[in-house]
Design an enzyme around this catalytic site. Sequence first.
Site, PDB file in Angstrom:
ATOM      1  N   TRP A 102       0.714  -1.385  -0.025  1.00  0.00           N
ATOM      2  CA  TRP A 102       0.097  -0.218   0.072  1.00  0.00           C
ATOM      3  C   TRP A 102       0.916   1.200  -0.107  1.00  0.00           C
ATOM      4  O   TRP A 102       0.534   2.286  -0.544  1.00  0.00           O
ATOM      5  CB  TRP A 102      -0.987  -0.080   1.096  1.00  0.00           C
ATOM      6  CG  TRP A 102      -2.185  -0.539   0.871  1.00  0.00           C
ATOM      7  CD1 TRP A 102      -2.321  -2.267   1.483  1.00  0.00           C
ATOM      8  CD2 TRP A 102      -2.809  -0.711  -0.122  1.00  0.00           C
ATOM      9  NE1 TRP A 102      -3.550  -2.871   0.853  1.00  0.00           N
ATOM     10  CE2 TRP A 102      -3.967  -1.966  -0.085  1.00  0.00           C
ATOM     11  CE3 TRP A 102      -3.273  -0.020  -1.369  1.00  0.00           C
ATOM     12  CZ2 TRP A 102      -4.895  -2.206  -0.989  1.00  0.00           C
ATOM     13  CZ3 TRP A 102      -4.457  -0.184  -2.141  1.00  0.00           C
ATOM     14  CH2 TRP A 102      -5.218  -1.220  -1.989  1.00  0.00           C
ATOM     15  N   ASP A 172      -1.969   6.518   6.189  1.00  0.00           N
ATOM     16  CA  ASP A 172      -3.024   5.827   5.848  1.00  0.00           C
ATOM     17  C   ASP A 172      -3.308   4.510   6.867  1.00  0.00           C
ATOM     18  O   ASP A 172      -2.687   3.920   7.079  1.00  0.00           O
ATOM     19  CB  ASP A 172      -2.372   5.034   4.451  1.00  0.00           C
ATOM     20  CG  ASP A 172      -3.560   4.290   4.045  1.00  0.00           C
ATOM     21  OD1 ASP A 172      -4.587   3.946   4.543  1.00  0.00           O
ATOM     22  OD2 ASP A 172      -3.238   3.707   2.922  1.00  0.00           O
ATOM     23  N   LYS A 196     -12.748  -1.609   6.081  1.00  0.00           N
ATOM     24  CA  LYS A 196     -11.949  -2.461   6.803  1.00  0.00           C
ATOM     25  C   LYS A 196     -12.477  -2.472   8.237  1.00  0.00           C
ATOM     26  O   LYS A 196     -13.011  -3.602   8.851  1.00  0.00           O
ATOM     27  CB  LYS A 196     -10.681  -2.310   6.694  1.00  0.00           C
ATOM     28  CG  LYS A 196      -9.811  -3.080   5.580  1.00  0.00           C
ATOM     29  CD  LYS A 196      -9.271  -2.117   4.473  1.00  0.00           C
ATOM     30  CE  LYS A 196      -9.042  -2.638   3.248  1.00  0.00           C
ATOM     31  NZ  LYS A 196      -8.368  -1.777   2.424  1.00  0.00           N
TER      32      LYS A 196
HETATM   33  C1  PLP Z   1      -7.544  -1.298   1.423  1.00  0.00           C
HETATM   34  C2  PLP Z   1      -6.635  -0.248   1.540  1.00  0.00           C
HETATM   35  C3  PLP Z   1      -6.483   0.710   0.660  1.00  0.00           C
HETATM   36  C4  PLP Z   1      -7.296   1.018  -0.647  1.00  0.00           C
HETATM   37  O1  PLP Z   1      -8.732   1.294  -0.313  1.00  0.00           O
HETATM   38  P1  PLP Z   1      -9.555   1.706  -1.342  1.00  0.00           P
HETATM   39  O2  PLP Z   1     -10.880   2.023  -0.481  1.00  0.00           O
HETATM   40  O3  PLP Z   1     -10.041   0.514  -2.135  1.00  0.00           O
HETATM   41  O4  PLP Z   1      -8.998   2.619  -2.247  1.00  0.00           O
HETATM   42  C5  PLP Z   1      -5.280   1.551   0.891  1.00  0.00           C
HETATM   43  N1  PLP Z   1      -4.643   1.464   1.986  1.00  0.00           N
HETATM   44  C6  PLP Z   1      -4.637   0.299   2.853  1.00  0.00           C
HETATM   45  C7  PLP Z   1      -3.737   0.581   3.865  1.00  0.00           C
HETATM   46  C8  PLP Z   1      -5.428  -0.293   2.577  1.00  0.00           C
HETATM   47  O5  PLP Z   1      -5.653  -1.339   3.442  1.00  0.00           O
END
Ligand code: PLP
Length: 359
Positions: A102, A172, A196
């Site tokens: 990521w 993030d 998540k």
């Molecule tokens: C799932 C995830 C993303 C991407 O999320 P989207 O909503 O599909 O754009 C980005 N960073 C991390 C750490 C993730 O787990």
Amino acid sequence: MSRIYNFSAGPSMLPEAVLQQAQQELLDWRGSGMSVMEMSHRGKQFSSIAAELEADLRSLMGISENYRVLFLQGGASAQFSFIPQNILGAKTKACYVKTGAWSEKAIKDAQSYCDVVVSAESEGCNYTRIPNVADWVCDPEAAYLHYTSNETIHGVEFQTTPDAKGLPLVCDMSSNILSRFVDVSEFGLIYAGSQKNMGAAGVTVVIVRDDLLGQCLKTVPPVFNYAEQTKNQSMLNTPTTYSWYLMGLVLKWVQAQGGVAAMEERNIAKSAKLYQAIDNSTLYRNPVEIVSRSRMNVPFILANEALDKEFLTAAEAAGLNELKGHRSVGGMRASIYNAMPESGVDALISFMQEFERTH
Ligand SMILES: *Cc1c(COP(=O)(O)O)cnc(C)c1O
């Protein structure tokens, strides 16, 4: 009705109580005579849902008044591009820490807007550890330092908030927000997708400190301009109303469980059990350095890859789903976010032990 234990990395399991409440309120939200899906986002009822959503997130995370909380669309992935465009200002450089798939993506997208200085990376060890923070190289000319607090695919997680050496810290938190305590005042910006740990897909939370606003590039669509969305309570256009509502229910559920501290305690217990079971076995192995292991995503490989298919088929038959690892790393991965009950982890451990015994 029978519900599985869903170990998917995202969209992931939701608390059953939340689904039941959504079901109960589906046709008639609290005497309004309509579903939340059918409400005007400008109406009184939805305004109250939106106001509570923000108030509850502020209270759960301890977000102070000098931060704006935005609920946007486009996923965390859109923010890979919109963060640099919003907060670089006159600067031309940004620091990024590369710890897995990521952060790699975040770097790649940011490179369209600025020079990326990679302050530290663990690619050399296949992303099996968090690079020692003392060795990070932070460029004082950079606009910010970006990192990914939990690498969902590689299963590595920061156990503490790193020192950004004076730069605004951007994180993030998509896959570990609300799973452990963080001091928001240490950050310039936090962002996270909803699917998540916070609900259904469709909302991206951006928590941004006031002083970083107001320097967005003119070429950015207004719906992704943080200052514009701040002025409009994230409703410059029609928001994903139902996803906001579901997130609100999840936040109430977290509160009812005892808040982030209670979630953290549970997540420590759940992940410790699972790692211990893996470490005590000869069939399973987790490649991540112990102090960098994720409490949310637990990847593991079988000593004999030829057993992978049989493992997954038997797991599904036992009601344990979505255990296949990400295609880029292979093997297995158990995602055990806030909504995964301890009983799900126990069931997985029993299954793994029985599978090992019979193979
Ligand atoms: C799932 C995830 C993303 C991407 O999320 P989207 O909503 O599909 O754009 C980005 N960073 C991390 C750490 C993730 O787990």
